[in-house]
Enzyme design. Structure first.
Site, PDB file in Angstrom:
ATOM      1  N   SER A 154      -4.237  22.805 -20.801  1.00  0.00           N
ATOM      2  CA  SER A 154      -5.652  22.726 -20.441  1.00  0.00           C
ATOM      3  C   SER A 154      -5.920  21.477 -19.617  1.00  0.00           C
ATOM      4  O   SER A 154      -5.187  20.497 -19.687  1.00  0.00           O
ATOM      5  CB  SER A 154      -6.517  22.749 -21.708  1.00  0.00           C
ATOM      6  OG  SER A 154      -7.187  21.525 -21.872  1.00  0.00           O
ATOM      7  N   LYS A 155      -6.990  21.595 -18.846  1.00  0.00           N
ATOM      8  CA  LYS A 155      -7.365  20.536 -17.912  1.00  0.00           C
ATOM      9  C   LYS A 155      -7.495  19.186 -18.616  1.00  0.00           C
ATOM     10  O   LYS A 155      -7.196  18.156 -18.052  1.00  0.00           O
ATOM     11  CB  LYS A 155      -8.719  20.908 -17.292  1.00  0.00           C
ATOM     12  CG  LYS A 155      -8.725  20.760 -15.806  1.00  0.00           C
ATOM     13  CD  LYS A 155     -10.072  20.943 -15.153  1.00  0.00           C
ATOM     14  CE  LYS A 155     -10.953  22.031 -15.670  1.00  0.00           C
ATOM     15  NZ  LYS A 155     -11.868  22.613 -14.728  1.00  0.00           N
ATOM     16  N   ARG A 156      -7.944  19.261 -19.859  1.00  0.00           N
ATOM     17  CA  ARG A 156      -8.174  18.019 -20.591  1.00  0.00           C
ATOM     18  C   ARG A 156      -6.878  17.265 -20.860  1.00  0.00           C
ATOM     19  O   ARG A 156      -6.876  16.093 -21.111  1.00  0.00           O
ATOM     20  CB  ARG A 156      -8.895  18.298 -21.910  1.00  0.00           C
ATOM     21  CG  ARG A 156     -10.372  18.002 -21.833  1.00  0.00           C
ATOM     22  CD  ARG A 156     -11.101  18.611 -23.003  1.00  0.00           C
ATOM     23  NE  ARG A 156     -11.194  20.054 -22.823  1.00  0.00           N
ATOM     24  CZ  ARG A 156     -10.982  20.935 -23.789  1.00  0.00           C
ATOM     25  NH1 ARG A 156     -10.645  20.531 -24.984  1.00  0.00           N
ATOM     26  NH2 ARG A 156     -11.103  22.221 -23.545  1.00  0.00           N
ATOM     27  N   ARG A 157      -5.744  18.007 -20.814  1.00  0.00           N
ATOM     28  CA  ARG A 157      -4.488  17.342 -21.175  1.00  0.00           C
ATOM     29  C   ARG A 157      -3.476  17.353 -20.031  1.00  0.00           C
ATOM     30  O   ARG A 157      -2.291  17.460 -20.248  1.00  0.00           O
ATOM     31  CB  ARG A 157      -3.881  18.012 -22.408  1.00  0.00           C
ATOM     32  CG  ARG A 157      -4.722  17.844 -23.657  1.00  0.00           C
ATOM     33  CD  ARG A 157      -3.969  18.310 -24.869  1.00  0.00           C
ATOM     34  NE  ARG A 157      -3.657  19.719 -24.769  1.00  0.00           N
ATOM     35  CZ  ARG A 157      -4.476  20.695 -25.147  1.00  0.00           C
ATOM     36  NH1 ARG A 157      -5.642  20.403 -25.668  1.00  0.00           N
ATOM     37  NH2 ARG A 157      -4.141  21.952 -25.007  1.00  0.00           N
ATOM     38  N   GLY A 158      -3.937  17.263 -18.814  1.00  0.00           N
ATOM     39  CA  GLY A 158      -2.989  17.160 -17.701  1.00  0.00           C
ATOM     40  C   GLY A 158      -3.330  18.121 -16.584  1.00  0.00           C
ATOM     41  O   GLY A 158      -4.285  18.883 -16.675  1.00  0.00           O
TER      42      GLY A 158
END
Ligand code: GLU
Length: 466
Positions: free
Chosen positions: A247-251
């Site tokens: 997910s965008k939040r993690r990379g």
């Protein structure tokens, strides 16, 4: 002999952001499958989420497809340009009794939901407006714009043999009468996707497994329309390094981020292909090999994990094989992005040739080559360790020699050899301080080859020790 129907696949991104890695992977599988069978691959833009869809996103998606070399034979086809067609199909379905208008207001639906929750029941449409033989429908309320619902069969089950997951069965009683047309006349995903796949003659649908639960509705709508069913293949999600959904939040999750991060498109394709599919133990393969091998089998049932280290390794392998002039173009773009000067193309290509073996990405390559275009600041510790008073006289005589000679690798090597002989040094005792001063680091490829690509002026200037 009967000709087999043309294989037609598609990718149908929603233009609400960049091309996601997961979508890129299913695009790749769809593309490779069509190419393998000499079929066609279609790009469809599913832009019915009007509030979130943007032309900018469409442009980014198309640019990423182009960058990856996923050429499509038809499209982009925009769903919002096909509204008349969806409306016509809805009317046909209403006439045929496979769809109906529902006049429930949002308040009524909320009350329905609250009642079901209070009774501990599953949330579903209660069938108020569903026509049945002998049933009297409520009077049509004035001033309420209806939605149109699909009249889903209540009995039986839906089964399909998923190309990835194998047989899947879902009972019709698990699913309700889904809305196919909203009050504003915009179709919902599960309906538009069926009309489109039918109209576009799609034979094989590869997509993410978040759509498994949508497939029974879609199959029922295909059947209601008397349309031929495509085969479905649902690919498991891609997990991040932490084992959670990427997910965008993690990379970085967009293809664009990897393009900007200095990855080569052929390496990205190779890595994405392996992430969920295999051909024996092959880790590195060309686009042509993938097309030759990709027949829809050997797709993994279990989720793949995104592995940046492996991607870097794959990219490094392609960097080694990449043409120097091509790398020069890519590194030039990286340097420009940093506002750094760009060396002349021929010289930059030679620099790339010298350093590409040790770089995982063109960003790393640009990091190396930055020393040729910007001043360097040798680390204090390196200077203290290597640029000792004992070696300074040798550095000065090397400097004097370099000021005189023809500027090429062979002659530079001779000047270095003459200097170490004169001062009774071993090669590293001179080569390392030269690297520290000129390159700002103690380790580089062969020092004569490295120096040759600097201008003489820069080398003389950086070798000044007093
Ligand atoms: N627009 C859908 C998505 O991006 C397409 C799903 C499908 O391929 O049917 O998830």
């Amino acid at each position: 002999m009967t000709a087999s129907p043309t294989i037609r696949t598609r990718i149908a991104p929603s233009p609400t952001g960049f091309l996601h890695l997961g979508t890129a992977r299913t695009a790749l599988y769809s593309w490779a499958y069509a190419r393998h069978h000499g079929g066609q691959f279609v790009l469809r833009i599913e832009d019915t989420d009007v509030a979130r869809s943007t032309q900018d996103s469409v442009d980014q998606i198309i640019a990423s497809m182009h960058w990856l070399g996923l050429d499509y034979d038809e499209g982009p086809i925009y769903q919002m340009q096909r509204l008349d067609r969806y409306h016509a199909v809805v009317e046909q379905m209403i006439a045929a009794g496979t769809a109906y208008r529902c006049y429930c207001t949002p308040e009524e639906l909320d009350a329905m939901k609250a009642g079901q929750e209070a009774r501990g029941e599953k949330r579903r449409y209660d069938g108020t407006w569903r026509p049945e033989p002998g049933k009297t429908l409520p009077p049509v309320p004035a001033g309420v714009q209806p939605v149109v619902r699909f009249k889903n069969p209540v009995e039986g089950e839906v089964t399909w043999d998923d190309l990835v997951k194998g047989p899947i069965t879902i009972a019709n009683r698990e699913i309700d009468d889904l809305i196919i047309l909203r009050t504003d006349g915009v179709p919902t995903y599960n309906f538009a996707v069926v009309v489109d796949d039918w109209d576009m003659g799609i034979t094989h649908v590869f997509r993410g497994d978040e759509h498994v639960n949508n497939t029974p509705w879609q199959i029922n709508i295909f059947r209601a329309l008397g349309a031929p069913l495509p085969q479905f293949g649902h690919c498991p999600v891609i997990l991040g390094e932490d084992g959670l959904k990427l997910s965008k939040r993690r990379g970085a999750v967009s293809v664009t981020a990897y393009e900007e991060g200095g990855y080569l498109p052929e390496a990205m394709l190779n890595y994405l292909a392996r992430l969920g599919w295999s051909h024996g133990d092959d880790e590195l393969f060309t686009r042509e090999q993938m097309v030759a091998w990709f027949d829809g089998s050997h797709l993994n049932k279990s989720p793949a994990q995104w592995d940046p280290a492996k991607l870097a390794w794959v990219n490094g392998q392609y960097m080694k094989q990449a043409d120097d002039a091509r790398l020069a173009g890519l590194v030039a773009a990286q340097l420009q992005r940093r506002g750094a000067p760009v060396p002349e193309a021929g010289r930059l290509a030679r620099m790339c040739g010298l350093f590409k073996d040790r770089c995982a990405t063109t960003v790393e390559l640009a990091d190396w080559l930055q020393m040729y275009v910007s001043p360097v600041t040798p680390g204090e510790q390196d200077v203290a360790t290597h640029v000792t008073d004992a070696v300074k006289p040798a550095l000065e005589s090397l400097r004097a020699r370099l000021a005189e000679i023809d500027w090429d690798k062979g002659t530079i090597a001779q000047a270095i050899k003459a200097t170490i002989t004169e001062h009774g040094l071993k090669m590293p005792q001179l080569a390392i301080p030269v690297r520290v001063l000129v390159c700002g680091r103690a380790q580089t490829p062969s020092v004569d080859a490295v120096l040759e690509l600097f201008s003489r002026e820069d080398v003389l200037h950086r070798l000044r020790t007093v």
